[in-house]
Each structure stands twice: as structure tokens, then as C-alpha cells.
Scaffold this active site. Sequence first.
Site, PDB file in Angstrom:
ATOM      1  N   HIS A   1      -2.874   2.256   8.354  1.00  0.00           N
ATOM      2  CA  HIS A   1      -4.032   1.642   7.679  1.00  0.00           C
ATOM      3  C   HIS A   1      -4.154   0.243   8.596  1.00  0.00           C
ATOM      4  O   HIS A   1      -2.856  -0.393   8.927  1.00  0.00           O
ATOM      5  CB  HIS A   1      -3.730   1.252   6.358  1.00  0.00           C
ATOM      6  CG  HIS A   1      -4.692  -0.060   5.835  1.00  0.00           C
ATOM      7  ND1 HIS A   1      -6.016   0.343   5.719  1.00  0.00           N
ATOM      8  CD2 HIS A   1      -4.260  -1.212   5.151  1.00  0.00           C
ATOM      9  CE1 HIS A   1      -6.690  -0.849   5.308  1.00  0.00           C
ATOM     10  NE2 HIS A   1      -5.693  -1.486   5.053  1.00  0.00           N
TER      11      HIS A   1
ATOM     12  N   HIS B   1     -13.262  -3.612   4.342  1.00  0.00           N
ATOM     13  CA  HIS B   1     -11.871  -3.794   4.306  1.00  0.00           C
ATOM     14  C   HIS B   1     -11.183  -3.124   5.722  1.00  0.00           C
ATOM     15  O   HIS B   1     -10.475  -3.949   6.395  1.00  0.00           O
ATOM     16  CB  HIS B   1     -11.146  -3.145   3.172  1.00  0.00           C
ATOM     17  CG  HIS B   1      -9.672  -3.517   2.847  1.00  0.00           C
ATOM     18  ND1 HIS B   1      -9.124  -3.498   1.766  1.00  0.00           N
ATOM     19  CD2 HIS B   1      -8.581  -3.403   3.863  1.00  0.00           C
ATOM     20  CE1 HIS B   1      -7.777  -3.673   1.948  1.00  0.00           C
ATOM     21  NE2 HIS B   1      -7.392  -3.507   3.215  1.00  0.00           N
TER      22      HIS B   1
ATOM     23  N   GLU C   1       0.558  -1.172  -0.055  1.00  0.00           N
ATOM     24  CA  GLU C   1       0.308   0.023  -0.049  1.00  0.00           C
ATOM     25  C   GLU C   1       0.842   1.260  -0.148  1.00  0.00           C
ATOM     26  O   GLU C   1       0.391   2.353   0.219  1.00  0.00           O
ATOM     27  CB  GLU C   1      -0.907  -0.112   1.251  1.00  0.00           C
ATOM     28  CG  GLU C   1      -1.810  -1.222   1.177  1.00  0.00           C
ATOM     29  CD  GLU C   1      -2.867  -1.106  -0.019  1.00  0.00           C
ATOM     30  OE1 GLU C   1      -3.035  -0.283  -0.583  1.00  0.00           O
ATOM     31  OE2 GLU C   1      -3.469  -2.305   0.199  1.00  0.00           O
TER      32      GLU C   1
ATOM     33  N   HIS D   1      -6.993  -2.820  10.281  1.00  0.00           N
ATOM     34  CA  HIS D   1      -8.609  -3.519   9.961  1.00  0.00           C
ATOM     35  C   HIS D   1      -9.326  -3.453  11.395  1.00  0.00           C
ATOM     36  O   HIS D   1      -9.482  -4.421  11.894  1.00  0.00           O
ATOM     37  CB  HIS D   1      -8.316  -4.965   9.547  1.00  0.00           C
ATOM     38  CG  HIS D   1      -7.709  -5.155   8.271  1.00  0.00           C
ATOM     39  ND1 HIS D   1      -6.868  -6.283   7.768  1.00  0.00           N
ATOM     40  CD2 HIS D   1      -7.315  -4.410   7.386  1.00  0.00           C
ATOM     41  CE1 HIS D   1      -6.262  -6.091   6.771  1.00  0.00           C
ATOM     42  NE2 HIS D   1      -6.527  -5.101   6.284  1.00  0.00           N
TER      43      HIS D   1
END
Length: 274
Positions: free
Chosen positions: A141, A212, A117, A143
Site C-alpha cells: 500500500h 488516499h 493496515e 500513496h
Amino acid sequence: MQNITQSWFVQGMIKATTDAWLKGWDERNGGNLTLRLDDADIALYHDNFHPQPRYIPLSQPMHLLANTPFIVTGSGKFFRNVQLDPAANLGVVKVDSDGAGYHILWGLTNEAVPTSELPAHFLSHCERIKATNGKDRVIMHCHATNLIALTYVLENDTAVFTRQLWEGSTECLVVFPDGVGILPWMVPGTDEIGQATAQEMQKHSLVLWPFHGVFGSGPTLDETFGLIDTAEKSAQVLVKIYSMGGMKQTISREELIALGKRFGVTPLASALAL
């Protein structure tokens, strides 16, 4: 010789990745984290650098990030293992003078590479540098479980999602008055999702990827972790509320306005108007 693993930035990455793993936000190799550094941060650690740093071209030039060092998590690496072997799971990279690629100065041993990413991170760093006059340095980032769950049951609209999170916990409006950006579902690890995320990062410090995870931005690792943690706590409360039959009372629009005035923040107008 100074040991880079004892530096504030490696230790900070170890703590953030370990905390995220313990929260249950980063199963297996899920999640990624990047921190923008200054040359002064890495100046003491040149003796730790690879003798011949590998060079990796970027899929698109990042002129704004030219000559900028970062510490990043690696592709396919597990957050739970960062504390066990920082050099295998983290890397210090430096973008070259024209922004066309970067050298891996330290870490990412055994031919490892930065997170897949990285395009989304670098594009988002560019936008947050502009939006905050360079104050924001972290892109995270993960989850976050309850935020993901809400993307299945709430309308995936910035105003709607933001207002629900504000109502789920009083501190949310104070912590993220700029609201939560939301993308349509997109294939991860592509320039396309990176560009879409960066576009939302122009306006929001939090961006949801439905089904996501979430992207967050802030000036420090603690602030960015805390931002996501605050939103996730509200999402957890909302999941409990919905499982108990929904809200019977909540924070009103007038009360949200008063909250913003008290703490000197300007709430996202579209969320306040609902």
C-alpha cells in the site's frame, strides 16, 4: 550465527521501502508492506528471534494464514528509515496455529507493532492466495501521487478508470489485464476497509482507495512494486494529457484487443466494452 538483516527478505524489504520513498509514494509514515514467507525462509535465523516473542491477537481470525510467517512494516514507521534501522521499522511475525493472533519473532523493537493496515493486508493475502493458488505473496500500500490525483477527476468506476489507464500507456493492459478495483472513500485502518479491499482483491491485483492511495498484490516484491509503478506512470501521463486539453487520439478498442491477443492476456471485459 546467521544475521537476519542480511537475509533476502529483509534486504528485499529495505530496497522496496527505499525505492518507494524515493518515488515520493510514502511520505512520513505513509504506506505499508507485507511479504508472506515460508518456515524455510526463517529457519536459519532462530538465533535472531526475541527470547519471549510478544503475542498480539487479531480482531478477527485468519484461519487460512495459520502457522504462516510474514515480514511486515511497523505502525507509525517511516519508509525512509527502514534502511537505517531495519529491526526498529520491520518485523517478522508468525500467525498462530488457529489464526487468532500472531507472535512478533524479530524486529519491531521498543514495543512497536505492525502496520495499522494489517487487517487489510491479511484479508487481502487470504483472497490473493485463493485467487492465484498461492502464487501472490506481497501486499503493498502506498500513496502514488498521480493515481491519487486521478481519483479527483475521473469517475471512480472500475471500468472507466481501468480503460483510461490502459490508454495512458500501452504496457498497462499487459501488466494488469484484470483492471483496477475502486472503493468508495472509507476510514483507513479498520476491518471494514480491509474487508472491502479484500473483496476487490478477489478480482483485481490493484485496488484504489480514492483520495488516499493504492493497494497492489504480486508474487514478489519486484513484481508488486513494478505493478504499481506501471499504473502510476500511466496516471502521470494522463495527468499531463488532461492538463494539455485532453486526448486528440488514443489506443482504440480494436487495438487493445489485438494487444491482449499478442501477449496472451484476457482484458477486463467491462473496461474493453467502453
